[in-house]
Design an enzyme around this catalytic site. Structure first.
Site, PDB file in Angstrom:
ATOM      1  N   GLU A 152      -1.594  -9.969  -6.175  1.00  0.00           N
ATOM      2  CA  GLU A 152      -1.590 -10.736  -7.428  1.00  0.00           C
ATOM      3  C   GLU A 152      -0.695 -10.081  -8.466  1.00  0.00           C
ATOM      4  O   GLU A 152       0.086 -10.738  -9.154  1.00  0.00           O
ATOM      5  CB  GLU A 152      -3.018 -10.846  -8.005  1.00  0.00           C
ATOM      6  CG  GLU A 152      -3.984 -11.600  -7.123  1.00  0.00           C
ATOM      7  CD  GLU A 152      -4.737 -10.701  -6.170  1.00  0.00           C
ATOM      8  OE1 GLU A 152      -4.113  -9.787  -5.586  1.00  0.00           O
ATOM      9  OE2 GLU A 152      -5.942 -10.928  -5.979  1.00  0.00           O
ATOM     10  N   CYS A 175      -1.768  -4.589  -5.664  1.00  0.00           N
ATOM     11  CA  CYS A 175      -2.307  -5.828  -5.082  1.00  0.00           C
ATOM     12  C   CYS A 175      -1.253  -6.951  -5.106  1.00  0.00           C
ATOM     13  O   CYS A 175      -0.311  -6.928  -5.920  1.00  0.00           O
ATOM     14  CB  CYS A 175      -3.510  -6.320  -5.882  1.00  0.00           C
ATOM     15  SG  CYS A 175      -4.973  -5.297  -5.748  1.00  0.00           S
ATOM     16  N   GLU A 187       0.821  -1.202   0.000  1.00  0.00           N
ATOM     17  CA  GLU A 187       0.000   0.000   0.000  1.00  0.00           C
ATOM     18  C   GLU A 187       0.858   1.256   0.000  1.00  0.00           C
ATOM     19  O   GLU A 187       2.081   1.199   0.175  1.00  0.00           O
ATOM     20  CB  GLU A 187      -0.956  -0.037   1.206  1.00  0.00           C
ATOM     21  CG  GLU A 187      -1.910  -1.213   1.110  1.00  0.00           C
ATOM     22  CD  GLU A 187      -2.998  -1.223   2.155  1.00  0.00           C
ATOM     23  OE1 GLU A 187      -2.886  -0.493   3.167  1.00  0.00           O
ATOM     24  OE2 GLU A 187      -3.977  -1.972   1.958  1.00  0.00           O
TER      25      GLU A 187
HETATM   26  N1  THU Z   1      -5.977  -6.460  -2.407  1.00  0.00           N
HETATM   27  C1  THU Z   1      -5.132  -7.389  -2.947  1.00  0.00           C
HETATM   28  O1  THU Z   1      -3.917  -7.346  -2.723  1.00  0.00           O
HETATM   29  N2  THU Z   1      -5.667  -8.359  -3.715  1.00  0.00           N
HETATM   30  C2  THU Z   1      -6.992  -8.553  -3.898  1.00  0.00           C
HETATM   31  O2  THU Z   1      -7.385  -9.474  -4.580  1.00  0.00           O
HETATM   32  C3  THU Z   1      -7.958  -7.660  -3.256  1.00  0.00           C
HETATM   33  C4  THU Z   1      -7.386  -6.415  -2.672  1.00  0.00           C
HETATM   34  C5  THU Z   1      -5.415  -5.459  -1.500  1.00  0.00           C
HETATM   35  C6  THU Z   1      -5.363  -4.062  -1.997  1.00  0.00           C
HETATM   36  C7  THU Z   1      -5.356  -3.276  -0.713  1.00  0.00           C
HETATM   37  O3  THU Z   1      -4.031  -3.191  -0.234  1.00  0.00           O
HETATM   38  C8  THU Z   1      -6.153  -4.129   0.243  1.00  0.00           C
HETATM   39  O4  THU Z   1      -6.187  -5.427  -0.315  1.00  0.00           O
HETATM   40  C9  THU Z   1      -7.562  -3.642   0.485  1.00  0.00           C
HETATM   41  O5  THU Z   1      -8.226  -3.426  -0.714  1.00  0.00           O
END
Ligand code: THU
Length: 130
Positions: free
Chosen positions: A56, A54, A45
């Site tokens: 992925e 994210c 983040e």
């Molecule tokens: N996030 C992911 O890393 N992967 C996902 O599939 C869903 C969301 C993260 C983004 C952010 O840091 C946190 O989860 C909340 O949205």
């Protein structure tokens, strides 16, 4: 060949590295390349929120940046989801670029269950060429 359960464990281990001070929602991912290599990633983040990446995409970009453009499986895990975590829309679009519609997606969480999808199910009628 790594089992589905083992790939999910790799994703769970990657979630421990998550940098998620704003959402407190940690996510880990692991991708399996066609030649049997595994790359992991976590969500990272940022104070500007929009610069967040994210788990992925971290994992996919690590694989691609090491020369692996064909992915066959993606596992995603969050210790903070009630049941299992699903990839966001942007990650589905990135995943289809390197995994195609047959990419197998394992969605898991602390509850110990996981759902298995193909990317075709998660992103039907994907934009794949122009
Ligand atoms: N996030 C992911 O890393 N992967 C996902 O599939 C869903 C969301 C993260 C983004 C952010 O840091 C946190 O989860 C909340 O949205």
């Amino acid at each position: 060949m790594i089992s589905d359960g083992e790939l999910v464990i790799k994703a769970a281990e990657a979630a421990e590295k998550a940098y998620a001070p704003y959402s407190n929602y940690k996510v880990g991912a692991a991708v399996l390349t066609e030649d049997g290599k595994i790359y992991t990633g976590c969500n990272i983040e940022n104070v500007s929120y929009g610069a967040t990446v994210c788990a992925e995409r971290t994992a996919i970009f690590k694989a691609v940046s090491e020369g692996h453009r064909k992915l066959i499986k993606l596992a995603v895990f969050s210790p903070d989801s009630k049941e299992y975590v699903m990839p966001c829309g942007i990650c589905r679009q990135v995943a289809v670029e390197f995994g195609g519609k047959d990419l197998v997606v394992l969605c898991a969480g602390e509850a110990g269950i996981y759902k298995i999808y193909t990317l075709e199910q998660l992103l039907p009628e994907a934009f794949m060429e122009f």
